[in-house]
Design a protein around this motif. Structure first.
Motif, short mmCIF file in Angstrom:
data_model
loop_
_atom_site.label_atom_id
_atom_site.label_comp_id
_atom_site.label_asym_id
_atom_site.label_seq_id
_atom_site.Cartn_x
_atom_site.Cartn_y
_atom_site.Cartn_z
N ILE A 108 0.85 -1.18 0.00
CA ILE A 108 0.00 0.00 0.00
C ILE A 108 0.89 1.23 0.00
O ILE A 108 1.81 1.35 0.83
CB ILE A 108 -0.93 0.01 1.22
CG1 ILE A 108 -1.79 -1.26 1.24
CG2 ILE A 108 -1.82 1.26 1.22
CD1 ILE A 108 -2.66 -1.39 2.46
N GLU A 117 2.09 3.47 3.24
CA GLU A 117 1.23 2.73 4.16
C GLU A 117 1.32 3.26 5.60
O GLU A 117 0.40 3.05 6.40
CB GLU A 117 1.57 1.25 4.14
CG GLU A 117 3.03 0.96 4.45
CD GLU A 117 3.40 -0.51 4.26
OE1 GLU A 117 4.49 -0.88 4.68
OE2 GLU A 117 2.59 -1.25 3.70
N PHE A 157 -2.43 0.50 -4.41
CA PHE A 157 -1.88 -0.69 -3.76
C PHE A 157 -1.53 -1.72 -4.83
O PHE A 157 -2.06 -1.68 -5.95
CB PHE A 157 -2.87 -1.28 -2.74
CG PHE A 157 -4.17 -1.72 -3.34
CD1 PHE A 157 -4.37 -3.05 -3.68
CD2 PHE A 157 -5.20 -0.80 -3.55
CE1 PHE A 157 -5.57 -3.46 -4.24
CE2 PHE A 157 -6.41 -1.20 -4.10
CZ PHE A 157 -6.60 -2.54 -4.45
#
Length: 445
Positions: free
Chosen positions: A17, A20, A50
């Motif tokens: 991601i 993240e 992602f």
């Protein structure tokens, strides 16, 4: 603020991601006019990026696919005569690749767009499938080579007949192809019917004297013949008297391989109990221990193989012609090796050969002799393994196997290199994301 999505410490073992630890991506707001509604609405996009972590699929899909490509490669080193073992090695990787594809499809959505992993597995399965198809091609070549080897075995079975024909052609100074015409069946008209009789009928008629032909009598049954012809010696009779001799007497003679045949002037026709034909023992090459038409059929077949490569206008064969003819007997040599063997054989037969071996020539009768003694001359050095695919001294099935032993790992490496080089070409999130055309976005939704 324009910030569309915020997040804090979004961790996943299956996905990367973006940012993240601190997600903060802008949103997009736009207006769209809808003719059906006769008005406009606001549409807002709140995106974040992602990507899938590849480790799991690498271990579970890519590594097994590489291992089974190696298993498929080992099949090219198994003797093609061991067909069951090689078929198992050829088919097992195909099944494994199909299983891996099913596993990947179960993890991915059913999309119509190209997915790199499925395309890579498809290429790997195509190579595994070729290994199975390759085995079928090799088996076909191997079958034709075994049939060619049978031609040489057929010749060896009629070796005595072949050598007798060669000797007879040498004595009569004629070609074997011409001499075979003397052994063709003779057309004969008997009782209004046209029949074919063996070549011995013609020879027997030519050798019979005029007095013998005048004294010939035809018997319709064997019993009639036995009643009319004495077949036992009377007491005190002269052992040299022809009347005391049987109808057919065969005696071995060291000076003649075919033996001596002594007959009376009576033609022995024996009616077959089931067939409406007549049989004459004097015209039977088997009973007379003469050359049979079965043996000659083998030699005629070998002659047809010879004539496929050697033109009838010139009955002599060049080394290249002879090399191609010898492949019909599962004998493989280069042209230069064939020329050297021809010269060696001809010198053994007492012929002088030219210094330029490429000018040597050979006729069919000498070629048959060479085939009968080929084990003495077929001692040629085999080429290095990397030269086998282009060598004429190797059977086609072996050449094809060695070709794939060299080429298959190269194809596997090229497939991997090209596939990994094209990863960047595959689109990320196809037909999705921030696009200017709102109609496309709404169709996707």
């Amino acid at each position: 603020s324009g910030v569309g999505v915020v997040g804090d410490k979004m961790l996943s073992p299956a996905w990367f991601i973006e940012n993240e630890q601190n997600i903060s991506t802008p949103g997009v707001r736009t207006k769209k006019y809808w003719p059906d509604l006769e008005g406009s609405t606001d549409i807002v996009f709140l995106p974040f990026k992602f990507a899938r972590r590849p480790g799991y699929l690498v271990r579970m899909v890519l590594v097994p696919s590489w291992l089974f490509l190696i298993v498929s490669y080992t099949g090219f080193f198994i003797d093609p005569k061991s067909a069951p073992a090689r078929a198992a090695v050829a088919l097992l990787p195909v099944l494994i690749m199909r299983t891996l594809q099913g596993f990947v499809f179960s993890k991915l959505p059913q999309v119509a767009t190209c997915v790199w992993l499925t395309d890579y597995l498809l290429g790997s399965m195509i190579m595994c499938c070729y290994a199975a198809v390759h085995l079928a091609i090799v088996q076909l070549l191997l079958g034709s080579e075994e049939k060619a080897a049978e031609n040489l075995q057929r010749l060896k079975k009629v070796e005595k007949t072949a050598r007798n024909l060669i000797e007879e052609s040498r004595e009569k100074k004629t070609f074997v192809a011409t001499l075979l015409n003397d052994y063709a069946p003779e057309v004969k008209n008997t009782d209004g019917q046209t029949t074919l009789v063996s070549y011995l009928a013609k020879k027997h008629g030519e050798t019979a004297t005029k007095s013998e032909r005048l004294g010939q009598r035809t018997y319709r049954s064997y019993s009639e013949l036995m009643m009319s012809t004495p077949n036992t010696k009377e007491a005190g009779s002269d052992p040299k008297d022809d009347d005391a001799l049987p109808l057919l007497e065969i005696s071995s003679d060291a000076s003649s391989p075919r033996g001596k045949i002594r007959t009376t002037s009576v033609e022995h026709f024996d009616a077959h109990f089931a067939l409406n034909v007549r049989r004459n023992a004097l015209h039977s090459p088997i009973e007379q221990r003469q050359t049979t038409e079965g043996d000659l059929a083998v030699i005629r077949y070998l002659l047809s193989l010879w004539q496929r490569e050697v033109p009838q206008s010139d009955p002599t064969a060049t080394p290249e012609m002879l090399r191609r003819v010898m492949t019909s007997f599962n004998i493989y040599m280069t042209t230069s090796e064939t020329a050297n063997i021809m010269c060696t054989f001809l010198r053994d037969k007492g012929f002088d050969t030219l210094e330029d071996v490429g000018q040597v020539r050979m006729i069919f009768s000498l070629f048959m002799e060479l085939l009968l003694d080929i084990e003495k001359y077929e001692i040629a050095a085999k080429p290095e393994w990397y030269r086998v695919p282009l060598s004429k001294a190797i059977p086609g099935s072996r050449r094809l196997d060695v070709t794939m032993q060299i080429l298959y790992p190269v194809l596997v490496v090229l497939h991997a290199v090209i596939s990994f080089a094209l990863i960047c070409v595959y689109p990320e999130n196809p037909d999705m994301g921030l696009v200017a055309d709102m109609n496309s976005v709404m169709r996707w939704q």
